[in-house]
Design a protein around this motif. Sequence first.
Motif, PDB file in Angstrom:
ATOM      1  N   GLY A  45      95.495   5.693   8.641  1.00 34.53           N
ATOM      2  CA  GLY A  45      96.581   6.325   7.886  1.00 34.53           C
ATOM      3  C   GLY A  45      97.769   6.670   8.766  1.00 34.53           C
ATOM      4  N   ALA A  46      97.497   7.188   9.959  1.00 35.17           N
ATOM      5  CA  ALA A  46      98.580   7.523  10.886  1.00 35.17           C
ATOM      6  C   ALA A  46      99.318   6.269  11.332  1.00 35.17           C
ATOM      7  CB  ALA A  46      98.027   8.278  12.088  1.00 35.17           C
ATOM      8  N   TRP A  47      98.580   5.215  11.552  1.00 36.21           N
ATOM      9  CA  TRP A  47      99.201   3.953  11.967  1.00 36.21           C
ATOM     10  C   TRP A  47     100.094   3.404  10.855  1.00 36.21           C
ATOM     11  CZ3 TRP A  47      98.090  -1.195  10.309  1.00 36.21           C
ATOM     12  CH2 TRP A  47      98.706  -2.176  11.068  1.00 36.21           C
ATOM     13  N   GLY A  53     101.685   8.282  19.486  1.00 35.63           N
ATOM     14  CA  GLY A  53     101.538   9.316  20.497  1.00 35.63           C
ATOM     15  C   GLY A  53     100.912  10.596  19.986  1.00 35.63           C
ATOM     16  N   ARG A  54     101.565  11.708  20.325  1.00 39.32           N
ATOM     17  CA  ARG A  54     101.040  13.032  20.023  1.00 39.32           C
ATOM     18  C   ARG A  54     100.896  13.271  18.522  1.00 39.32           C
ATOM     19  NH1 ARG A  54     103.034  17.970  23.512  1.00 39.32           N
ATOM     20  NH2 ARG A  54     102.582  16.301  24.971  1.00 39.32           N
ATOM     21  N   GLN A  59      97.437  14.023  13.743  1.00 40.47           N
ATOM     22  CA  GLN A  59      97.046  13.618  12.390  1.00 40.47           C
ATOM     23  C   GLN A  59      95.578  13.202  12.345  1.00 40.47           C
ATOM     24  OE1 GLN A  59      98.729  13.901   9.658  1.00 40.47           O
ATOM     25  NE2 GLN A  59      97.397  12.771   8.280  1.00 40.47           N
ATOM     26  N   ILE A  60      95.138  12.445  13.332  1.00 41.43           N
ATOM     27  CA  ILE A  60      93.738  12.010  13.385  1.00 41.43           C
ATOM     28  C   ILE A  60      92.811  13.217  13.497  1.00 41.43           C
ATOM     29  CG2 ILE A  60      92.028  10.789  14.788  1.00 41.43           C
ATOM     30  CD1 ILE A  60      94.220   8.756  15.462  1.00 41.43           C
ATOM     31  N   GLY A  61      93.183  14.193  14.328  1.00 44.65           N
ATOM     32  CA  GLY A  61      92.363  15.392  14.480  1.00 44.65           C
ATOM     33  C   GLY A  61      92.255  16.190  13.201  1.00 44.65           C
ATOM     34  N   LYS A  62      93.363  16.327  12.485  1.00 44.90           N
ATOM     35  CA  LYS A  62      93.348  17.074  11.225  1.00 44.90           C
ATOM     36  C   LYS A  62      92.448  16.393  10.202  1.00 44.90           C
ATOM     37  CE  LYS A  62      98.020  18.855  11.682  1.00 44.90           C
ATOM     38  NZ  LYS A  62      99.393  18.757  11.176  1.00 44.90           N
ATOM     39  N   VAL A  63      92.603  15.091  10.056  1.00 48.70           N
ATOM     40  CA  VAL A  63      91.809  14.362   9.067  1.00 48.70           C
ATOM     41  C   VAL A  63      90.325  14.383   9.448  1.00 48.70           C
ATOM     42  CG1 VAL A  63      91.402  12.098   8.024  1.00 48.70           C
ATOM     43  CG2 VAL A  63      93.728  12.920   8.356  1.00 48.70           C
ATOM     44  N   ALA A  64      90.022  14.226  10.738  1.00 47.73           N
ATOM     45  CA  ALA A  64      88.631  14.240  11.179  1.00 47.73           C
ATOM     46  C   ALA A  64      87.993  15.607  10.950  1.00 47.73           C
ATOM     47  CB  ALA A  64      88.539  13.850  12.650  1.00 47.73           C
ATOM     48  N   ALA A  65      88.728  16.687  11.214  1.00 45.02           N
ATOM     49  CA  ALA A  65      88.182  18.032  11.013  1.00 45.02           C
ATOM     50  C   ALA A  65      87.953  18.311   9.530  1.00 45.02           C
ATOM     51  CB  ALA A  65      89.126  19.067  11.605  1.00 45.02           C
TER      52      ALA A  65
END
Length: 83
Positions: A45-47, A53-54, A59-65
């Motif tokens: 999704g971020a891609w 980068g940051r 975004q990946i961290g938020k979705v994973a959590a």
Amino acid sequence: MPVPAGYQVVGGGQQGPTCFQKLKMGFMMGAMIGGATGVLLGGFGAWRMGLRGREMFSQIGKVAAQSGGSFGVFMTVAQGLRC
């Protein structure tokens, strides 16, 4: 034979995990599966949004959590129904 702390004796002298241990294991399994799925879906999704980068890692961290937490709760409830 002494019973290790945290275990209860089940019929026939066999030892099994307590209900609380089963709930913890259900949450941990759900969190791991949901987190891994969140990393994959969050990265894609971020891609697609064009993040780099940051911002992408945020975004990946938020979705994973979110994914790990919600799936962990569902697995805990399912395991609780089986206790």
